[in-house]
Scaffold this motif. Structure first.
Motif, PDB file in Angstrom:
ATOM      1  N   GLU A  77       0.845  -1.186   0.000  1.00  0.00           N
ATOM      2  CA  GLU A  77       0.000   0.000   0.000  1.00  0.00           C
ATOM      3  C   GLU A  77       0.883   1.240   0.000  1.00  0.00           C
ATOM      4  O   GLU A  77       1.161   1.820   1.041  1.00  0.00           O
ATOM      5  N   PHE A  78       1.338   1.609  -1.181  1.00  0.00           N
ATOM      6  CA  PHE A  78       2.146   2.810  -1.327  1.00  0.00           C
ATOM      7  C   PHE A  78       1.230   4.021  -1.468  1.00  0.00           C
ATOM      8  O   PHE A  78       0.069   3.900  -1.836  1.00  0.00           O
ATOM      9  N   LEU A 134      -0.321  -0.034  -8.998  1.00  0.00           N
ATOM     10  CA  LEU A 134       0.579  -0.851  -8.178  1.00  0.00           C
ATOM     11  C   LEU A 134       1.461   0.022  -7.292  1.00  0.00           C
ATOM     12  O   LEU A 134       1.923  -0.417  -6.235  1.00  0.00           O
ATOM     13  N   LEU A 135       1.682   1.266  -7.730  1.00  0.00           N
ATOM     14  CA  LEU A 135       2.518   2.201  -6.975  1.00  0.00           C
ATOM     15  C   LEU A 135       1.689   3.175  -6.132  1.00  0.00           C
ATOM     16  O   LEU A 135       2.198   4.197  -5.685  1.00  0.00           O
ATOM     17  N   GLY A 136       0.414   2.863  -5.913  1.00  0.00           N
ATOM     18  CA  GLY A 136      -0.383   3.639  -4.972  1.00  0.00           C
ATOM     19  C   GLY A 136      -1.267   4.722  -5.543  1.00  0.00           C
ATOM     20  O   GLY A 136      -1.980   5.398  -4.795  1.00  0.00           O
ATOM     21  N   TYR A 137      -1.247   4.942  -6.845  1.00  0.00           N
ATOM     22  CA  TYR A 137      -2.110   5.960  -7.442  1.00  0.00           C
ATOM     23  C   TYR A 137      -3.532   5.429  -7.542  1.00  0.00           C
ATOM     24  O   TYR A 137      -3.747   4.234  -7.706  1.00  0.00           O
ATOM     25  N   ASP A 138      -4.497   6.342  -7.472  1.00  0.00           N
ATOM     26  CA  ASP A 138      -5.885   5.945  -7.602  1.00  0.00           C
ATOM     27  C   ASP A 138      -6.669   7.070  -8.249  1.00  0.00           C
ATOM     28  O   ASP A 138      -6.181   8.186  -8.391  1.00  0.00           O
ATOM     29  N   HIS A 139      -7.899   6.777  -8.640  1.00  0.00           N
ATOM     30  CA  HIS A 139      -8.747   7.757  -9.318  1.00  0.00           C
ATOM     31  C   HIS A 139     -10.191   7.596  -8.880  1.00  0.00           C
ATOM     32  O   HIS A 139     -11.119   7.709  -9.669  1.00  0.00           O
ATOM     33  N   LEU A 140     -10.387   7.338  -7.599  1.00  0.00           N
ATOM     34  CA  LEU A 140     -11.732   7.104  -7.084  1.00  0.00           C
ATOM     35  C   LEU A 140     -12.607   8.349  -7.114  1.00  0.00           C
ATOM     36  O   LEU A 140     -13.819   8.259  -7.143  1.00  0.00           O
ATOM     37  N   ASP A 141     -11.978   9.505  -7.099  1.00  0.00           N
ATOM     38  CA  ASP A 141     -12.758  10.735  -7.141  1.00  0.00           C
ATOM     39  C   ASP A 141     -12.392  11.515  -8.396  1.00  0.00           C
ATOM     40  O   ASP A 141     -11.513  11.128  -9.137  1.00  0.00           O
ATOM     41  N   GLU A 142     -13.074  12.589  -8.628  1.00  0.00           N
ATOM     42  CA  GLU A 142     -12.784  13.440  -9.790  1.00  0.00           C
ATOM     43  C   GLU A 142     -11.846  14.580  -9.402  1.00  0.00           C
ATOM     44  O   GLU A 142     -11.700  15.533 -10.154  1.00  0.00           O
ATOM     45  N   GLY A 143     -11.220  14.478  -8.254  1.00  0.00           N
ATOM     46  CA  GLY A 143     -10.400  15.557  -7.736  1.00  0.00           C
ATOM     47  C   GLY A 143      -8.932  15.434  -8.061  1.00  0.00           C
ATOM     48  O   GLY A 143      -8.535  14.891  -9.090  1.00  0.00           O
TER      49      GLY A 143
END
Length: 166
Positions: A77-78, A134-143
């Motif tokens: 969990e980076f 895999l390196l901890g990036y996400d896009h769950l929100d539009e922010g």
């Protein structure tokens, strides 16, 4: 001598793991890791499948009953911008097990057609997208998180010489 990443690629659909696809996927993963400042030798396991295969994995692993284009299963969990170090390496292999990526080659073809670019460009995009997950990036929100991830994707694709038209 520079440490090399270990990137095994398997496929459960005919022709997906062609020599060209495998070489491209490995190049994209290595470029994305380098662009993110990863210097430790890593392992990333890749499965190329179809819609039925990714649907089953999505249902079994995430309780989401539908196919998708790419799934990422990080080992750690980076936080975005954080990179693994030698201390994260498996003592038996000396490699940092970053995690697994699963790509639907049917989605690659369909989305390439939908977005008006090549299957090569779509495959590269999905691989970069997965490496960032895999390196901890996400896009769950539009922010800001999504904007940061999209900016990193575009920068890495540009480094690879992959344009939206490619």
């Amino acid at each position: 001598m520079a440490k090399r990443h270990y990137i095994p690629i398997t496929a459960d659909v005919p022709g997906a793991a062609s020599q060209g696809n495998c070489a491209l996927i490995r190049k994209v993963i290595r470029t994305a890791l380098a662009a993110q400042g990863v210097t430790a030798a890593c392992e990333v396991d890749v499965l190329l499948t179809g819609d039925a295969g990714i649907h089953e994995i999505n249902r079994d692993m995430r309780n989401v009953d539908r196919p998708t284009d790419v799934l990422s299963f990080p080992e750690f969990e980076f936080h975005p911008g954080e990179v693994p170090g030698e201390e994260d390496a498996d003592p038996g292999t000396g490699l940092v097990p970053l995690g697994d990526m699963v790509i639907s080659m049917e989605r690659v073809a369909a989305q390439a057609k939908e977005y008006g670019h090549s299957k090569r460009r779509e495959l590269c995009y999905l691989v970069v997208h997965s490496v960032l997950h895999l390196l901890g990036y996400d896009h769950l929100d539009e922010g800001p998180m999504k904007r940061e991830m999209r900016a990193r994707e575009e920068a890495i694709l540009e480094e690879l010489g992959i344009s939206r038209e490619a």
